[in-house]
Design a protein around this motif. Sequence first.
Motif, PDB file in Angstrom:
ATOM      1  N   ARG A  45      12.141  73.117 -83.057  1.00 21.05           N
ATOM      2  CA  ARG A  45      11.665  71.929 -82.333  1.00 21.05           C
ATOM      3  C   ARG A  45      12.246  71.798 -80.930  1.00 21.05           C
ATOM      4  NH1 ARG A  45      13.046  68.564 -86.013  1.00 21.05           N
ATOM      5  NH2 ARG A  45      11.369  69.260 -87.381  1.00 21.05           N
ATOM      6  N   PRO A  46      13.565  71.958 -80.722  1.00 25.39           N
ATOM      7  CA  PRO A  46      14.099  71.811 -79.361  1.00 25.39           C
ATOM      8  C   PRO A  46      13.582  72.866 -78.383  1.00 25.39           C
ATOM      9  CG  PRO A  46      15.851  71.713 -81.007  1.00 25.39           C
ATOM     10  CD  PRO A  46      14.624  72.172 -81.712  1.00 25.39           C
ATOM     11  N   LEU A  47      13.168  74.001 -78.905  1.00 27.12           N
ATOM     12  CA  LEU A  47      12.674  75.087 -78.062  1.00 27.12           C
ATOM     13  C   LEU A  47      11.234  74.878 -77.636  1.00 27.12           C
ATOM     14  CD1 LEU A  47      14.141  78.023 -80.166  1.00 27.12           C
ATOM     15  CD2 LEU A  47      15.073  77.100 -78.032  1.00 27.12           C
ATOM     16  N   LEU A  48      10.571  73.881 -78.218  1.00 29.65           N
ATOM     17  CA  LEU A  48       9.149  73.646 -77.961  1.00 29.65           C
ATOM     18  C   LEU A  48       8.898  72.279 -77.327  1.00 29.65           C
ATOM     19  CD1 LEU A  48       7.747  75.113 -81.287  1.00 29.65           C
ATOM     20  CD2 LEU A  48       7.741  76.203 -79.033  1.00 29.65           C
ATOM     21  N   GLU A  49       9.937  71.719 -76.722  1.00 28.49           N
ATOM     22  CA  GLU A  49       9.777  70.416 -76.094  1.00 28.49           C
ATOM     23  C   GLU A  49       8.917  70.524 -74.837  1.00 28.49           C
ATOM     24  OE1 GLU A  49      13.754  69.108 -75.406  1.00 28.49           O
ATOM     25  OE2 GLU A  49      14.018  68.378 -77.465  1.00 28.49           O
ATOM     26  N   GLY A  50       8.187  69.443 -74.538  1.00 31.53           N
ATOM     27  CA  GLY A  50       7.357  69.412 -73.337  1.00 31.53           C
ATOM     28  C   GLY A  50       6.177  70.365 -73.431  1.00 31.53           C
ATOM     29  N   ASP A  51       5.872  71.011 -72.302  1.00 30.33           N
ATOM     30  CA  ASP A  51       4.701  71.890 -72.225  1.00 30.33           C
ATOM     31  C   ASP A  51       4.802  73.105 -73.127  1.00 30.33           C
ATOM     32  OD1 ASP A  51       3.632  70.187 -70.387  1.00 30.33           O
ATOM     33  OD2 ASP A  51       4.205  71.377 -68.628  1.00 30.33           O
ATOM     34  N   ARG A  52       6.014  73.489 -73.495  1.00 31.67           N
ATOM     35  CA  ARG A  52       6.167  74.709 -74.299  1.00 31.67           C
ATOM     36  C   ARG A  52       5.571  74.574 -75.692  1.00 31.67           C
ATOM     37  NH1 ARG A  52      11.342  78.321 -72.757  1.00 31.67           N
ATOM     38  NH2 ARG A  52      10.785  78.535 -70.565  1.00 31.67           N
ATOM     39  N   GLY A  53       5.389  73.357 -76.148  1.00 36.00           N
ATOM     40  CA  GLY A  53       4.780  73.174 -77.461  1.00 36.00           C
ATOM     41  C   GLY A  53       3.273  73.097 -77.424  1.00 36.00           C
ATOM     42  N   VAL A  54       2.696  73.140 -76.216  1.00 35.23           N
ATOM     43  CA  VAL A  54       1.244  72.971 -76.080  1.00 35.23           C
ATOM     44  C   VAL A  54       0.507  74.273 -76.331  1.00 35.23           C
ATOM     45  CG1 VAL A  54      -0.621  72.316 -74.528  1.00 35.23           C
ATOM     46  CG2 VAL A  54       1.535  71.044 -74.486  1.00 35.23           C
ATOM     47  N   GLY A  55       0.845  75.311 -75.561  1.00 32.05           N
ATOM     48  CA  GLY A  55       0.148  76.582 -75.688  1.00 32.05           C
ATOM     49  C   GLY A  55       0.651  77.403 -76.860  1.00 32.05           C
ATOM     50  N   ALA A  65      13.321  81.821 -83.811  1.00 34.95           N
ATOM     51  CA  ALA A  65      13.896  80.818 -82.924  1.00 34.95           C
ATOM     52  C   ALA A  65      15.094  81.347 -82.143  1.00 34.95           C
ATOM     53  CB  ALA A  65      14.295  79.581 -83.727  1.00 34.95           C
ATOM     54  N   GLU A  66      15.915  82.168 -82.758  1.00 35.40           N
ATOM     55  CA  GLU A  66      17.105  82.671 -82.071  1.00 35.40           C
ATOM     56  C   GLU A  66      16.723  83.541 -80.882  1.00 35.40           C
ATOM     57  OE1 GLU A  66      21.273  85.087 -82.999  1.00 35.40           O
ATOM     58  OE2 GLU A  66      19.783  84.814 -84.586  1.00 35.40           O
ATOM     59  N   VAL A  67      15.743  84.405 -81.070  1.00 38.91           N
ATOM     60  CA  VAL A  67      15.296  85.261 -79.973  1.00 38.91           C
ATOM     61  C   VAL A  67      14.671  84.414 -78.872  1.00 38.91           C
ATOM     62  CG1 VAL A  67      13.622  87.032 -79.322  1.00 38.91           C
ATOM     63  CG2 VAL A  67      15.011  87.326 -81.379  1.00 38.91           C
ATOM     64  N   SER A  72      14.573  82.126 -73.429  1.00 36.37           N
ATOM     65  CA  SER A  72      14.420  80.977 -72.541  1.00 36.37           C
ATOM     66  C   SER A  72      15.623  80.826 -71.616  1.00 36.37           C
ATOM     67  CB  SER A  72      14.215  79.701 -73.359  1.00 36.37           C
ATOM     68  OG  SER A  72      13.008  79.778 -74.098  1.00 36.37           O
ATOM     69  N   ALA A  73      16.827  81.040 -72.147  1.00 32.80           N
ATOM     70  CA  ALA A  73      18.033  80.955 -71.329  1.00 32.80           C
ATOM     71  C   ALA A  73      18.033  82.045 -70.258  1.00 32.80           C
ATOM     72  CB  ALA A  73      19.275  81.067 -72.208  1.00 32.80           C
ATOM     73  N   ASN A  74      17.613  83.233 -70.647  1.00 34.83           N
ATOM     74  CA  ASN A  74      17.529  84.353 -69.717  1.00 34.83           C
ATOM     75  C   ASN A  74      16.541  84.054 -68.598  1.00 34.83           C
ATOM     76  OD1 ASN A  74      18.065  87.293 -69.123  1.00 34.83           O
ATOM     77  ND2 ASN A  74      15.868  87.403 -69.467  1.00 34.83           N
TER      78      ASN A  74
END
Length: 202
Positions: A45-55, A65-67, A72-74
């Motif tokens: 869930r935290p990795l898909l906040e905002g626009d990232r959860g749309v597409g 999720a770990e990858v 995302s950090a990279n």
Amino acid sequence: MMSEPGREVRSAETSRRPRGFTQEQLDWVPWVEPIVLADADELQRPLLEGDRGVGPYFRLLARNAEVLAHRSANDRAIFYGRGGLTRAERELAATVTSRHNGCEYCASVHSRFTSALSKRVADVQRLLDEGNEVRIDERWDAVIDFVDALAANPPRATADHPKRLRELGFDSAELHDLVLSAASFSWANRLMLTLGEPEVPA
């Protein structure tokens, strides 16, 4: 792969593939079903906040999720880091790499960023139309040639590439950012091309 009605995965026969490279916005259609946002767990869930959860792209990557967290950090560190290369030239490097690797979707996204940040829409379009052999100006040509050589498999970059860039005023931090941008998008392009295909919006 045929899919059930309403699912995001579509067959190659029904997709609307773009005709060449474009700065227009494209969709991306996965060949593997992404997670449904409402079903995301506490790690996803935290990795898909905002626009990232749309597409579908990030919802597909969220299956690991770990990858995705490391990816995302990279991405943030390479493209939004302070100091070093300008953001416009980081995006130019991503565009050149995507053009070399034939990733129409990534090229469309990052060519738009390059155009918006550099205000050089026509030059960016020439890059998309003519490929990485295009000649624009001394600085961009040096960036394009170095990044294109890095993106090649095997890489064709030589000591002459950074030497040329240094003569144009690039420092070590800027060269480092160019290398990271090219490396990051060589990986990202292969991922996009392996997991799905671009599509012209309906």
